[in-house]
Design a protein around this motif. Structure first.
Motif, PDB file in Angstrom:
ATOM      1  N   LEU A 190       1.818   1.868  -3.559  1.00  0.00           N
ATOM      2  CA  LEU A 190       0.726   2.438  -4.345  1.00  0.00           C
ATOM      3  C   LEU A 190       0.497   3.898  -3.983  1.00  0.00           C
ATOM      4  CD1 LEU A 190      -1.490   2.283  -6.392  1.00  0.00           C
ATOM      5  CD2 LEU A 190      -2.946   1.120  -4.720  1.00  0.00           C
ATOM      6  N   HIS A 231      -0.793  -8.032   0.638  1.00  0.00           N
ATOM      7  CA  HIS A 231      -1.449  -6.741   0.794  1.00  0.00           C
ATOM      8  C   HIS A 231      -2.273  -6.714   2.076  1.00  0.00           C
ATOM      9  CE1 HIS A 231      -4.653  -9.316  -0.688  1.00  0.00           C
ATOM     10  NE2 HIS A 231      -5.524  -8.437  -0.211  1.00  0.00           N
ATOM     11  N   HIS A 243      -1.577  -1.523 -10.680  1.00  0.00           N
ATOM     12  CA  HIS A 243      -1.079  -2.063  -9.412  1.00  0.00           C
ATOM     13  C   HIS A 243      -1.810  -3.348  -9.039  1.00  0.00           C
ATOM     14  CE1 HIS A 243       1.128  -1.551  -5.616  1.00  0.00           C
ATOM     15  NE2 HIS A 243       0.046  -2.001  -5.017  1.00  0.00           N
ATOM     16  N   TYR A 244      -3.097  -3.425  -9.380  1.00  0.00           N
ATOM     17  CA  TYR A 244      -3.909  -4.559  -8.956  1.00  0.00           C
ATOM     18  C   TYR A 244      -4.260  -5.521 -10.096  1.00  0.00           C
ATOM     19  CZ  TYR A 244      -4.613  -2.266  -4.451  1.00  0.00           C
ATOM     20  OH  TYR A 244      -4.416  -1.709  -3.212  1.00  0.00           O
ATOM     21  N   THR A 247      -2.991   3.996 -12.701  1.00  0.00           N
ATOM     22  CA  THR A 247      -1.998   3.575 -11.710  1.00  0.00           C
ATOM     23  C   THR A 247      -2.569   2.492 -10.796  1.00  0.00           C
ATOM     24  OG1 THR A 247      -0.854   5.703 -11.719  1.00  0.00           O
ATOM     25  CG2 THR A 247      -0.603   4.352  -9.763  1.00  0.00           C
ATOM     26  N   ILE A 248      -3.787   2.691 -10.311  1.00  0.00           N
ATOM     27  CA  ILE A 248      -4.416   1.702  -9.430  1.00  0.00           C
ATOM     28  C   ILE A 248      -4.720   0.424 -10.200  1.00  0.00           C
ATOM     29  CG2 ILE A 248      -6.446   1.214  -8.004  1.00  0.00           C
ATOM     30  CD1 ILE A 248      -6.496   4.175  -7.247  1.00  0.00           C
ATOM     31  N   LYS A 273       3.058   5.831  -5.844  1.00  0.00           N
ATOM     32  CA  LYS A 273       2.713   5.891  -7.270  1.00  0.00           C
ATOM     33  C   LYS A 273       1.635   6.935  -7.529  1.00  0.00           C
ATOM     34  CE  LYS A 273       3.542   0.954  -8.183  1.00  0.00           C
ATOM     35  NZ  LYS A 273       2.874  -0.319  -8.560  1.00  0.00           N
ATOM     36  N   GLU A 297       0.829  -1.215   0.000  1.00  0.00           N
ATOM     37  CA  GLU A 297       0.000   0.000   0.000  1.00  0.00           C
ATOM     38  C   GLU A 297       0.861   1.261   0.000  1.00  0.00           C
ATOM     39  OE1 GLU A 297      -2.186  -3.315   0.602  1.00  0.00           O
ATOM     40  OE2 GLU A 297      -0.880  -2.662   2.249  1.00  0.00           O
ATOM     41  N   ARG A 316      -6.648  -2.011   0.970  1.00  0.00           N
ATOM     42  CA  ARG A 316      -6.912  -2.153  -0.466  1.00  0.00           C
ATOM     43  C   ARG A 316      -8.300  -1.654  -0.819  1.00  0.00           C
ATOM     44  NH1 ARG A 316      -6.242  -7.917  -3.403  1.00  0.00           N
ATOM     45  NH2 ARG A 316      -4.077  -7.234  -3.485  1.00  0.00           N
TER      46      ARG A 316
END
Length: 296
Positions: free
Chosen positions: A91, A119, A140-141, A136-137, A94, A88, A124
């Motif tokens: 993220l 995570h 990331h996922y 970006t999110i 980022k 986290e 999250r």
């Protein structure tokens, strides 16, 4: 039978339209909220300039007092998130880059949180309202198990994480009800002391290479952010304090501040300092790496 199938078809269409409408409504509300938690504050802001940003778990949220830096002429904010892990934190960094934040120094807690590449489910969930609008999110996922369901099924992410971003949080966000998450520039002081204090046992922990920490280092290097990685204090009665030596054998660049504050009077619990301890620790860190810009 034909009438029954028509009824089922209409019901499916109604449910789908309702889900799409609710998804859009919830997302709209969350995109206009910036006073409930540090993630919505970050996502719904941009072009911020900080001399120092703090990232990590509760051992940042409760341990770093931005006012001590601010009083010396620095602009700082504590973005620590209780229950978060390094994934986290990566993220968050980022998103800061995505939102065009300018950051000179990043103080990152790297100690107990390095033991897992996994995570935090609770944290999250708070990123999910922005899944459709943030590349970006999404990136990331993209490899998580439920990614397609979360991205493509309308309203699924709000139902799946109902405890954190469901109706109650939606309503509080809609009426712009503030929390204390952003008070004190993000620092949350612990005012009560656990007595007798339960001793922390680090015997089960074994430091290892961490993918998210490696990612954070790469982001800092690419964006000219000075990274200061450090361990934070634990009470002296902690079992297996050798853990911190093992930690630095894996990552020698991590600064050892686990014994920067030692007196039990400064601890709320064995792993978390109280308000006075946080102030003492923040002064130690400031003096170790910074000099006053101006006289308070």
């Amino acid at each position: 039978m034909k009438q029954f199938l028509k009824f089922i078809g209409k019901l499916i269409v109604i449910v789908l339209i309702t889900a799409i409408a609710l998804d859009a409504l919830y997302t709209l509300v969350y995109h206009q909220s910036k006073s409930r938690n540090k993630i919505d504050f970050l996502y719904n802001s941009k072009d911020q300039n900080y001399d120092v940003v703090f990232l990590g778990s509760s051992r940042v949220n409760n341990h770093f007092v931005p006012k001590i830096f601010n009083d010396q002429g620095y602009k700082t904010f504590n973005f620590g998130l209780t229950r978060s892990r390094l994934q986290e934190s990566a993220l968050m960094l980022k998103l800061m880059v995505e939102r065009n934040y300018k950051i000179k120094n990043l103080i990152l807690q790297v100690d107990l949180n390095i033991n897992t590449n996994d995570h935090s489910e609770a944290i999250r969930s708070l990123f999910m309202p922005y899944l459709h609008t943030s590349e970006t999110i999404r990136n990331h996922y993209k490899n998580i198990e439920e990614y397609n369901e979360l991205l493509y099924i309308p309203f699924y992410r709000y139902m799946n994480y109902d405890a954190r971003i469901g109706f109650r949080e939606f309503y509080q966000s809609a009426i712009h009800k503030k929390t204390n998450a952003l008070d004190n520039d993000g620092f949350y002081p612990l005012l009560k002391n656990q007595r007798p204090m339960i001793v922390a046992d680090l015997s089960k922990y074994s430091p290892k290479k961490n993918a998210a920490y490696e990612e954070i280092k790469a982001i800092c290097k690419k964006n000219n952010i000075h990274l200061i990685a450090m361990s934070t204090p634990m009470c002296m009665s902690t079992i297996n304090r050798e853990y911190f030596k093992e930690l630095r054998s894996v990552y020698p660049e991590i600064h050892n501040f686990e014994d920067a504050v030692t007196d039990d009077k400064y601890f709320s619990t064995c792993g978390h300092m109280n308000k006075e301890g946080a102030e003492e620790f923040t002064r130690v860190v400031f003096n170790a790496f910074f000099k006053p810009k101006s006289t308070p």
